[in-house]
Structure formats: C-alpha cells, structure tokens
Write a protein that holds these residues in place. Structure first.
Motif, short mmCIF file in Angstrom:
data_model
loop_
_atom_site.label_atom_id
_atom_site.label_comp_id
_atom_site.label_asym_id
_atom_site.label_seq_id
_atom_site.Cartn_x
_atom_site.Cartn_y
_atom_site.Cartn_z
N GLY A 175 58.82 22.99 5.40
CA GLY A 175 58.74 21.72 6.12
C GLY A 175 58.47 20.58 5.15
O GLY A 175 57.62 20.70 4.26
N LEU B 137 60.97 19.50 15.04
CA LEU B 137 62.37 19.33 15.43
C LEU B 137 63.03 18.17 14.69
O LEU B 137 62.35 17.29 14.16
CB LEU B 137 62.49 19.15 16.95
CG LEU B 137 61.80 17.98 17.65
CD1 LEU B 137 62.58 16.69 17.51
CD2 LEU B 137 61.64 18.30 19.13
N TRP C 6 55.22 19.45 4.69
CA TRP C 6 54.68 19.34 6.05
C TRP C 6 54.27 20.73 6.49
O TRP C 6 55.12 21.61 6.65
CB TRP C 6 55.70 18.74 7.02
CG TRP C 6 55.13 18.56 8.41
CD1 TRP C 6 55.32 19.38 9.47
CD2 TRP C 6 54.26 17.52 8.86
NE1 TRP C 6 54.63 18.90 10.56
CE2 TRP C 6 53.96 17.76 10.21
CE3 TRP C 6 53.69 16.40 8.24
CZ2 TRP C 6 53.14 16.93 10.97
CZ3 TRP C 6 52.86 15.57 9.00
CH2 TRP C 6 52.60 15.84 10.34
N ILE D 236 56.83 11.58 11.01
CA ILE D 236 58.27 11.41 11.23
C ILE D 236 58.96 11.22 9.88
O ILE D 236 58.50 10.42 9.05
CB ILE D 236 58.52 10.17 12.13
CG1 ILE D 236 57.85 10.37 13.49
CG2 ILE D 236 60.02 9.88 12.28
CD1 ILE D 236 57.93 9.18 14.42
C1 BTN Z 1 55.31 12.86 7.33
O1 BTN Z 1 54.38 12.41 8.01
O2 BTN Z 1 55.20 12.96 6.10
C2 BTN Z 1 56.59 13.29 8.00
C3 BTN Z 1 56.53 14.69 8.46
C4 BTN Z 1 57.80 15.14 9.16
C5 BTN Z 1 57.77 16.60 9.51
C6 BTN Z 1 58.94 17.03 10.34
S1 BTN Z 1 58.72 18.64 11.02
C7 BTN Z 1 60.38 18.67 11.53
C8 BTN Z 1 61.19 18.04 10.43
N1 BTN Z 1 61.57 19.00 9.42
C9 BTN Z 1 61.01 18.76 8.24
O3 BTN Z 1 61.17 19.44 7.22
N2 BTN Z 1 60.25 17.66 8.33
C10 BTN Z 1 60.28 17.08 9.65
#
Ligand code: BTN
Length: 314
Positions: A90, A108, A98, A169
């Motif tokens: 993530g 998502l 993440w 996001i």
């Molecule tokens: C942040 O605040 O740094 C952004 C985080 C975003 C996380 C989401 S989880 C779904 C999507 N897939 C990822 O790899 N990242 C975003």
C-alpha cells in the motif's frame, strides 16, 4: 445524465475469492451491492459504480492504485473500482507506505477520466476528502470528522488527547498530449483496527472507525467493511459528479466547513526552507493560502503541512 457507462462484459468484475480467505465481513461485490441496496431501502443503489458492477475485488493486492493504473492504461471504464481486503505494498503520499492490514480497513482505488486540466486535480482530491468526511460522519455521527489540507481526513476528540488520521487519499494521474488520460484515486480508511494493529510509529497518530466509535459511545463496535465501502462510494460519486458539473465553489465551501486547517498555525517546507504561518483559506483550485509573519502570503500547491495545536502536532 449518467456519467458511467454500463459495463457489458461480466468478466470485468473479476472477483476472486480464494477459499482460504477468512475475512469475516468480506467486502466483495455481492456484499457491497447488498449494503448499497440497504442504504437506499432496497431501491436501486443510485451509484453506478456499485449498481452497474464496476467493482473488482482482490482479497490481497499489492497496491490497488498500481492495479487500477494498469487497468486504466488498458482502457477500463471510468467508475471502475478496485477494492482489496488488504495490501502488501500500500502506498501513501510523498513516497510513504500505507499500512494496509488484511481484513481491517477499506482500501480502494477508483478510475476516473475527468475532462479537466492537470492543474485542477488538487481541487478534485479536496472534493474526494469532503466525500470521505461525509461518509465517516454518517457512520460516527456528524461533526467528528474533518479535513487537514490537502486531503487527510482526521477524527476529532472527544476523550482523546489528539486529533488523529482515519483516512488518506492518493491521486495519481496519467497525462497525454490532450491533457489528463486518466486519474486513479486511491482511498484508505482505517475501519476495524485497534491500536496494536497499527505499527508502533503510527499508534499516536492513527485512529479507526472502531476506535473512534468506542471513544464517542463507549461501545466496541465492529464495522461492516462492505457497508463502509458502499457509504464511501455513494458519497464519492455524488461529490465527483458535483465537481465535474462545475460546482467547485460549493465543493470548496464544504471543504472549508469541514476544515481542521483554516485558522490554525501550520508548519511547512518551501524550497527546502522550513516555515510557519497561519492557514488563511483555500483558493478555488484547492491551494492553501498561508499568511506569514509580516503579512506576506504563501500559496501552497501540494506537499504537506503540520498542524500546530494545544495537544501537539499532527
Ligand atoms: C496518504 O495519506 O498518504 C494516502 C494514503 C492512500 C492509501 C490508499 S489505500 C488504497 C490505495 N492503494 C494504495 O496503494 N494507496 C491508496
């Protein structure tokens, strides 16, 4: 007018459910559709992303943003949503990781094809943050969630020493000669985490819906991730349609209404120099206007700010 074309091939749903996945409330297509129908009292979900089956569910993805970017590059339709039960890679903003514990959060990514200029993307991510605040407030009770510029969603106290982050996001776009080809909007919401589900360095900063609900109501409640997903997607679609229809001033007003940033002292870095000032407002493109000591104004395009508050920094 429907912005999202009806998908004809069933294959695009590509729902994979390995037998060994024991996620409890698996937020798969059927569960999300059922949750969406329940939201609208059994009537049509009112959200084509859900009702027209543009959902792809992967129990454990690398990153839903990476997967959605691949699909978008192959021409997959606007409104396609890649949902994962957990992520092994993530990604967050500014090159961060993440944390995406399996079975705990909603992870998502939505494929969008807005006919706007790359410079307008910032404002679109603010519209997405407003939609998340609306979904979180629907689940927790209004007034608890708010936004930290540009698009972090935080939950305010009570009975906690600090405002904490519940959602992030990550927007990633691909541009061609004619402007934006596609945009992938990735959203991660902490849902059923308890404090020890977060890595040690996040425990003071992160919160989940479950933890916030417990702090507010004194009751331990496990949230159904399919219902959280359905709420998020329907608010997101409303916000996106409104933005695309041109009501940017309205979106920015909502952002201001939910702002946990305006009127606060903020720390930030500009051209490698650390600065501080008072967050004054956002402009129509979602840029942050900061008043520096001495009256000079700085317009922040992107990046990160740190909010200074009585209880410390976030
Ligand atoms: C942040 O605040 O740094 C952004 C985080 C975003 C996380 C989401 S989880 C779904 C999507 N897939 C990822 O790899 N990242 C975003």
């Amino acid at each position: 007018m429907r912005l999202f074309p009806k998908m004809k091939e069933d294959a695009v749903r590509a729902i994979k459910k390995p037998d060994d996945f024991m996620g409890g409330d698996i937020p798969d297509f059927a569960a999300i559709s059922a949750a969406a129908a329940k939201r609208s009292n059994g009537a049509e979900a009112g959200c084509p992303w859900i009702s027209e089956g543009l959902l792809i569910y992967i129990p454990v993805a690398g990153s839903t943003n990476s997967y959605a970017k691949e699909l978008a590059a192959k021409g997959r339709a606007e409104g396609t949503v890649v949902i994962a039960g957990g992520q092994t890679e993530g990604r967050g903003r500014l090159g961060r990781k993440w944390d995406s514990a399996i079975g705990k959060g909603v992870y998502l990514s939505v494929i969008l094809r807005p006919r706007i200029q790359p410079s307008e993307i910032g404002a679109l991510t603010l519209a997405a943050a407003v939609a998340v605040v609306e979904a979180v407030n629907e689940l927790l009770g209004s007034g608890y969630a708010g936004v930290k510029w540009p698009n972090d969603v935080l939950v305010k106290k009570p009975a906690d020493t600090k405002t904490r982050k519940i959602c992030g996001i990550l927007a990633e776009m691909m541009c061609g000669e004619g402007g934006i080809e596609h945009l992938v909007l990735g959203i991660g919401i902490n849902v059923n985490h308890v404090e020890c589900d977060f890595p040690a360095e996040l425990r003071e900063k992160a919160v989940s819906l479950r933890m916030a609900y417990e702090r507010i109501n004194g009751v331990d409640r496990i949230f159904c991730r399919a219902a959280v997903t359905a709420a998020l997607l329907s608010w997101l679609e409303k916000g996106y349609n409104r933005y695309i229809a041109g009501d940017r001033a309205g979106v920015m007003d909502d952002w201001r209404r939910y702002s946990l940033t305006i009127g606060r002292e903020v720390l930030f870095e500009a051209n490698g120099v650390r600065m501080s000032g008072m967050a004054k407002d956002i402009d129509i493109n979602g840029k942050l206007v900061v008043s520096l000591e001495g009256g000079e104004e700085k317009i922040l395009n992107s990046g990160e700010i740190i909010l200074k508050g009585k209880a410390g920094f976030i």
